[in-house]
Design a protein around this motif. Structure first.
Motif, PDB file in Angstrom:
ATOM      1  N   ALA A 222       0.184  -1.408   0.246  1.00  0.00           N
ATOM      2  CA  ALA A 222       0.347  -0.022   0.246  1.00  0.00           C
ATOM      3  C   ALA A 222       0.570   1.235  -0.182  1.00  0.00           C
ATOM      4  O   ALA A 222       0.126   1.983  -0.578  1.00  0.00           O
ATOM      5  CB  ALA A 222      -1.270  -0.221   1.151  1.00  0.00           C
ATOM      6  N   GLU A 223       2.040   1.392   0.484  1.00  0.00           N
ATOM      7  CA  GLU A 223       3.008   2.332   0.520  1.00  0.00           C
ATOM      8  C   GLU A 223       3.843   2.312  -0.927  1.00  0.00           C
ATOM      9  O   GLU A 223       4.706   3.966  -0.791  1.00  0.00           O
ATOM     10  CB  GLU A 223       3.449   2.204   1.523  1.00  0.00           C
ATOM     11  CG  GLU A 223       3.406   2.470   2.986  1.00  0.00           C
ATOM     12  CD  GLU A 223       2.261   1.705   3.304  1.00  0.00           C
ATOM     13  OE1 GLU A 223       2.629   0.163   3.467  1.00  0.00           O
ATOM     14  OE2 GLU A 223       0.852   1.964   3.916  1.00  0.00           O
ATOM     15  N   GLY A 224       3.471   1.511  -1.828  1.00  0.00           N
ATOM     16  CA  GLY A 224       4.472   1.840  -3.074  1.00  0.00           C
ATOM     17  C   GLY A 224       5.675   0.763  -3.215  1.00  0.00           C
ATOM     18  O   GLY A 224       6.381   0.932  -3.805  1.00  0.00           O
ATOM     19  N   ALA A 225       6.171   0.276  -1.753  1.00  0.00           N
ATOM     20  CA  ALA A 225       7.082  -1.376  -1.920  1.00  0.00           C
ATOM     21  C   ALA A 225       7.307  -2.276  -2.689  1.00  0.00           C
ATOM     22  O   ALA A 225       6.093  -2.790  -2.739  1.00  0.00           O
ATOM     23  CB  ALA A 225       7.957  -1.322  -0.165  1.00  0.00           C
ATOM     24  N   ASP A 280       9.667  -4.435 -22.343  1.00  0.00           N
ATOM     25  CA  ASP A 280       8.880  -4.795 -21.310  1.00  0.00           C
ATOM     26  C   ASP A 280       8.651  -5.194 -19.590  1.00  0.00           C
ATOM     27  O   ASP A 280       8.199  -4.025 -19.236  1.00  0.00           O
ATOM     28  CB  ASP A 280       8.402  -6.986 -21.016  1.00  0.00           C
ATOM     29  CG  ASP A 280       9.319  -7.859 -21.468  1.00  0.00           C
ATOM     30  OD1 ASP A 280      10.578  -6.699 -21.498  1.00  0.00           O
ATOM     31  OD2 ASP A 280       9.518  -8.680 -20.963  1.00  0.00           O
ATOM     32  N   GLY A 281      10.463  -4.313 -19.694  1.00  0.00           N
ATOM     33  CA  GLY A 281      10.782  -3.825 -17.968  1.00  0.00           C
ATOM     34  C   GLY A 281      10.664  -3.050 -17.813  1.00  0.00           C
ATOM     35  O   GLY A 281       9.629  -2.287 -17.014  1.00  0.00           O
ATOM     36  N   HIS A 282      10.443  -1.583 -18.677  1.00  0.00           N
ATOM     37  CA  HIS A 282      10.521  -0.755 -18.915  1.00  0.00           C
ATOM     38  C   HIS A 282       8.493  -0.220 -18.872  1.00  0.00           C
ATOM     39  O   HIS A 282       8.987   0.535 -17.806  1.00  0.00           O
ATOM     40  CB  HIS A 282      10.206  -0.026 -19.850  1.00  0.00           C
ATOM     41  CG  HIS A 282      12.443  -0.265 -20.807  1.00  0.00           C
ATOM     42  ND1 HIS A 282      12.802  -1.352 -20.580  1.00  0.00           N
ATOM     43  CD2 HIS A 282      13.142   1.054 -20.693  1.00  0.00           C
ATOM     44  CE1 HIS A 282      14.084  -0.607 -21.483  1.00  0.00           C
ATOM     45  NE2 HIS A 282      14.865   0.114 -21.298  1.00  0.00           N
ATOM     46  N   ARG A 283       8.359  -1.294 -18.606  1.00  0.00           N
ATOM     47  CA  ARG A 283       6.531  -0.950 -19.096  1.00  0.00           C
ATOM     48  C   ARG A 283       6.119  -0.854 -17.778  1.00  0.00           C
ATOM     49  O   ARG A 283       5.432  -0.375 -17.445  1.00  0.00           O
ATOM     50  CB  ARG A 283       5.736  -1.775 -20.053  1.00  0.00           C
ATOM     51  CG  ARG A 283       5.846  -1.254 -21.374  1.00  0.00           C
ATOM     52  CD  ARG A 283       5.507  -1.900 -22.553  1.00  0.00           C
ATOM     53  NE  ARG A 283       5.521  -3.114 -22.698  1.00  0.00           N
ATOM     54  CZ  ARG A 283       6.687  -3.452 -23.995  1.00  0.00           C
ATOM     55  NH1 ARG A 283       7.154  -2.176 -24.346  1.00  0.00           N
ATOM     56  NH2 ARG A 283       7.379  -4.004 -24.401  1.00  0.00           N
ATOM     57  N   ILE A 284       6.804  -2.532 -17.683  1.00  0.00           N
ATOM     58  CA  ILE A 284       6.141  -2.822 -16.031  1.00  0.00           C
ATOM     59  C   ILE A 284       6.334  -1.441 -15.261  1.00  0.00           C
ATOM     60  O   ILE A 284       6.253  -0.787 -14.183  1.00  0.00           O
ATOM     61  CB  ILE A 284       7.138  -4.222 -15.438  1.00  0.00           C
ATOM     62  CG1 ILE A 284       6.330  -5.232 -16.266  1.00  0.00           C
ATOM     63  CG2 ILE A 284       6.686  -4.143 -14.052  1.00  0.00           C
ATOM     64  CD1 ILE A 284       7.022  -6.500 -16.437  1.00  0.00           C
ATOM     65  N   CYS A 285       7.861  -1.468 -15.443  1.00  0.00           N
ATOM     66  CA  CYS A 285       8.651  -0.296 -14.255  1.00  0.00           C
ATOM     67  C   CYS A 285       7.708   1.499 -14.662  1.00  0.00           C
ATOM     68  O   CYS A 285       7.004   1.622 -13.042  1.00  0.00           O
ATOM     69  CB  CYS A 285      10.104  -0.141 -14.339  1.00  0.00           C
ATOM     70  SG  CYS A 285      10.713  -1.536 -13.559  1.00  0.00           S
ATOM     71  N   ALA A 488       9.367  11.859  -8.328  1.00  0.00           N
ATOM     72  CA  ALA A 488       9.658  12.910  -8.050  1.00  0.00           C
ATOM     73  C   ALA A 488      11.565  12.956  -7.379  1.00  0.00           C
ATOM     74  O   ALA A 488      12.126  13.638  -6.715  1.00  0.00           O
ATOM     75  CB  ALA A 488       9.286  12.605  -6.726  1.00  0.00           C
ATOM     76  N   GLY A 489      12.297  11.778  -7.508  1.00  0.00           N
ATOM     77  CA  GLY A 489      12.985  11.614  -7.534  1.00  0.00           C
ATOM     78  C   GLY A 489      13.532  10.891  -6.583  1.00  0.00           C
ATOM     79  O   GLY A 489      14.688  10.927  -5.663  1.00  0.00           O
ATOM     80  N   GLU A 490      12.745  10.048  -5.613  1.00  0.00           N
ATOM     81  CA  GLU A 490      13.014   9.934  -4.294  1.00  0.00           C
ATOM     82  C   GLU A 490      12.840   7.790  -5.329  1.00  0.00           C
ATOM     83  O   GLU A 490      12.182   7.441  -6.011  1.00  0.00           O
ATOM     84  CB  GLU A 490      11.626   9.390  -4.260  1.00  0.00           C
ATOM     85  CG  GLU A 490      11.651  11.094  -2.884  1.00  0.00           C
ATOM     86  CD  GLU A 490      13.170  11.252  -2.194  1.00  0.00           C
ATOM     87  OE1 GLU A 490      13.227  10.362  -1.385  1.00  0.00           O
ATOM     88  OE2 GLU A 490      12.558  12.515  -2.646  1.00  0.00           O
ATOM     89  N   PRO A 491      13.781   7.054  -4.327  1.00  0.00           N
ATOM     90  CA  PRO A 491      14.008   5.687  -4.619  1.00  0.00           C
ATOM     91  C   PRO A 491      12.766   4.953  -4.187  1.00  0.00           C
ATOM     92  O   PRO A 491      11.601   5.545  -3.397  1.00  0.00           O
ATOM     93  CB  PRO A 491      14.945   4.961  -3.043  1.00  0.00           C
ATOM     94  CG  PRO A 491      15.818   5.971  -3.258  1.00  0.00           C
ATOM     95  CD  PRO A 491      14.704   7.367  -3.092  1.00  0.00           C
ATOM     96  N   ILE A 492      11.789   4.021  -5.405  1.00  0.00           N
ATOM     97  CA  ILE A 492      10.939   2.852  -5.003  1.00  0.00           C
ATOM     98  C   ILE A 492      11.763   1.802  -4.379  1.00  0.00           C
ATOM     99  O   ILE A 492      12.382   1.631  -4.367  1.00  0.00           O
ATOM    100  CB  ILE A 492      10.946   2.905  -6.632  1.00  0.00           C
ATOM    101  CG1 ILE A 492       9.919   3.813  -7.213  1.00  0.00           C
ATOM    102  CG2 ILE A 492       9.555   1.261  -6.355  1.00  0.00           C
ATOM    103  CD1 ILE A 492       9.697   3.375  -8.705  1.00  0.00           C
TER     104      ILE A 492
END
Length: 533
Positions: A222-225, A280-285, A488-492
């Protein structure tokens, strides 16, 4: 921890908010780095995991192999799932098709300075990522040898620093070194990828590799991790939990025609190496909010022969462009056409300056005193005469007409008619070229004098050419810890990358550094995920 082979449930109390499947083809939409309530994806209060690992690596090219090796050798018992969508255990991307040569250095400071010179004005690539690459490149030789590589069965180039790098005009270019296995006479391995695969296979107790197992999506809480992945295991949908992180080593997008249109303006470019880098990895990310960088950058473009019917391509490096000239469909020369279908440095008879030298350095060509990637037409013709026919084409039977790559005629005018270019233009172009050859100077595009071979004695040949590329560099933006960043420049959280999947290369490129980047950031990504100092 040991891999769990039975199905486990990951209940809502852990914070899982949603699960996404690529393209929605299997019924669910993608996950988002935004809170779950802002996502269009289906909500799930409980997900049943099929398996669980500490680290999941996506892509088994050299970057993925390096990441898996790092889990096994530095992870203190951590487990790894290595997913590869092709049937090749060493990856179906570009690694195995490369020269196998790895750049390293014994002077990190000088090498870092050279990397910054290569970057030039493309300052979106920060200093720290180049500095980490340089510092860790200084560790590469010891690391590879420490994994069991036999130095006596390897080649080491420029150990004394006496040779200039690919862009030898730039300061500290001589700080590079090369190491490789001998492709012809090796007693052990013929390629760095095959050596790395052997190390992976030696650690089967903690590394589980699956081929024909493409990633279909990432699973986020839920937090995007990122907490796991969904992949296709030979027709069966699998959900794998990643306790520490997911490392994306998916390569480029050079085999996706639409992405080549959108980012390179080159839908007609022919990828020369692996066939499985399809974006495909680009689209998933992208679905979970990853930012993209260097989408314009690639190792391309240069010319190579394509059959007249467009069905087959001449093998890499099998036409020698110093034997004639290249013209467009208007019958005119339009660039420094001694590109040799391959990079080389320097290609002038002597090194002069970046502003005055000519050549094709991984597709970058001198244009107005600078070295951009040139857009090339979809159809070009390599024109030469009988005097140079033996050396111009060295593939197949040695006869490009018989092999379907060329036409021939007794006169330039007849040749022009066969390839449908204006007769008067081709005649004028050939006459002008021959005058340059006689005078010893190419006044139009400044090819080196040693490459000025006239087109004078029939029969004459015209070989159909296309533009070609090796690899793309663009993908999710990463930081010096190999973390993938959002817009936003923040790590996923828990998401990392290595290799050509969001490569650090933005402008000029030093040959063999892509493999170095695979090794360096494959290792950095895992160390970051596992919290290894």
């Amino acid at each position: 921890m040991k891999k769990v082979t039975t199905r486990r449930s990951f209940v809502a109390a852990t914070g899982l908010g949603m699960l996404g499947l690529a393209g929605g083809a299997l019924g669910l939409a993608g996950c988002s780095s935004e809170p779950a309530q802002k996502s269009s994806g289906a909500q799930a209060s409980e997900v049943v995991w099929d398996e669980e690992y500490d680290v999941i690596v996506v892509g088994a090219g050299l970057a993925g192999l390096a990441a898996a090796i790092t889990v096994a050798t530095e992870g203190d018992g951590a487990t790894c799932l290595l997913l590869e969508k092709s049937d090749q255990p060493a990856g179906g991307g570009n690694s195995q098709f490369s020269s196998g040569s790895v750049t390293y250095t014994d002077d990190a400071e000088a090498f870092g300075s050279y990397l910054k010179e290569l970057r030039g004005d493309y300052t979106g690539t920060p200093d720290d990522i180049l500095e980490v690459f340089a510092q860790r490149s200084a560790e590469l030789r010891d690391w590879v040898v420490g994994l069991g590589a036999d130095e006596s069965d390897m080649k080491f180039t420029n150990e004394d620093g006496s040779k200039k790098g690919e862009f030898g005009e730039l300061e500290n270019s001589e700080s590079y070194r090369y190491m490789s296995f001998d492709k012809k006479e090796s007693k052990s391995f013929t390629h760095i990828s095959h050596f790395a695969l052997s190390v992976v296979e030696a650690h089967a107790d903690v590394i589980t590799e699956k081929t024909k197992a493409p990633l279909t999506d990432l699973v986020c809480d839920a937090e995007g991790a990122v907490v796991g992945v969904v992949y296709d295991d030979r027709g069966k949908e699998m959900k794998a939990k990643a306790n520490k992180g997911v490392i994306m080593c998916c390569g480029g997008f050079e085999n996706d025609t639409v992405m080549r249109q959108d980012y390179l303006s080159a839908p007609h470019a022919h990828p020369v190496a692996g066939i499985n880098n399809t974006g495909d990895g680009h689209r998933i990310c992208a679905k979970i909010g990853a930012d993209m960088w260097h989408m314009h950058s690639c190792a391309g473009f240069w010319t190579n022969a394509v059959s007249l019917d467009g069905e087959k391509y001449c093998a890499y490096r099998k036409i020698n462009k110093q034997n004639g000239i290249t013209v467009g469909i208007n019958g005119r020369r339009f660039f420094m056409d001694y590109d040799m279908a391959v990079s080389g440095w320097p290609q002038s008879d002597e090194l002069v300056s970046l502003e005055g030298d000519v050549g094709c350095r991984h597709g970058h060509q001198q244009f107005g005193g600078e070295w951009p990637l040139l857009p090339l037409p979809s159809v070009m013709w390599f024109v030469y005469d009988q005097d140079h026919a033996e050396d111009a084409y060295t593939d197949g039977s040695g006869d490009p007409v018989a092999d379907g790559f060329a036409v021939s005629a007794d006169s330039i005018e007849e040749l022009a008619a066969l390839i449908d270019v204006p007769e008067s233009e081709l005649r004028e172009t050939v006459d002008l070229w021959n005058s340059y050859c006689e005078g010893g100077k190419d006044l139009s595009f400044h090819r080196p004098p040693s490459t000025l071979n006239p087109v004078a004695n029939g029969p004459f040949y015209a070989m159909k050419c296309c533009c070609e590329l090796l690899n793309t560099d663009g993908g999710p933006r990463r930081n010096a810890k190999a973390q993938i960043l959002d817009t936003a420049g923040e790590p996923i959280p828990n998401l990392y990358s290595a290799g050509e999947f969001g490569s650090l290369w933005a402008h000029l490129y030093q040959g063999s550094c892509n493999l170095s980047e695979c090794l360096v950031f494959g290792r950095v990504a895992v160390q970051s995920a596992l919290g290894i100092a």
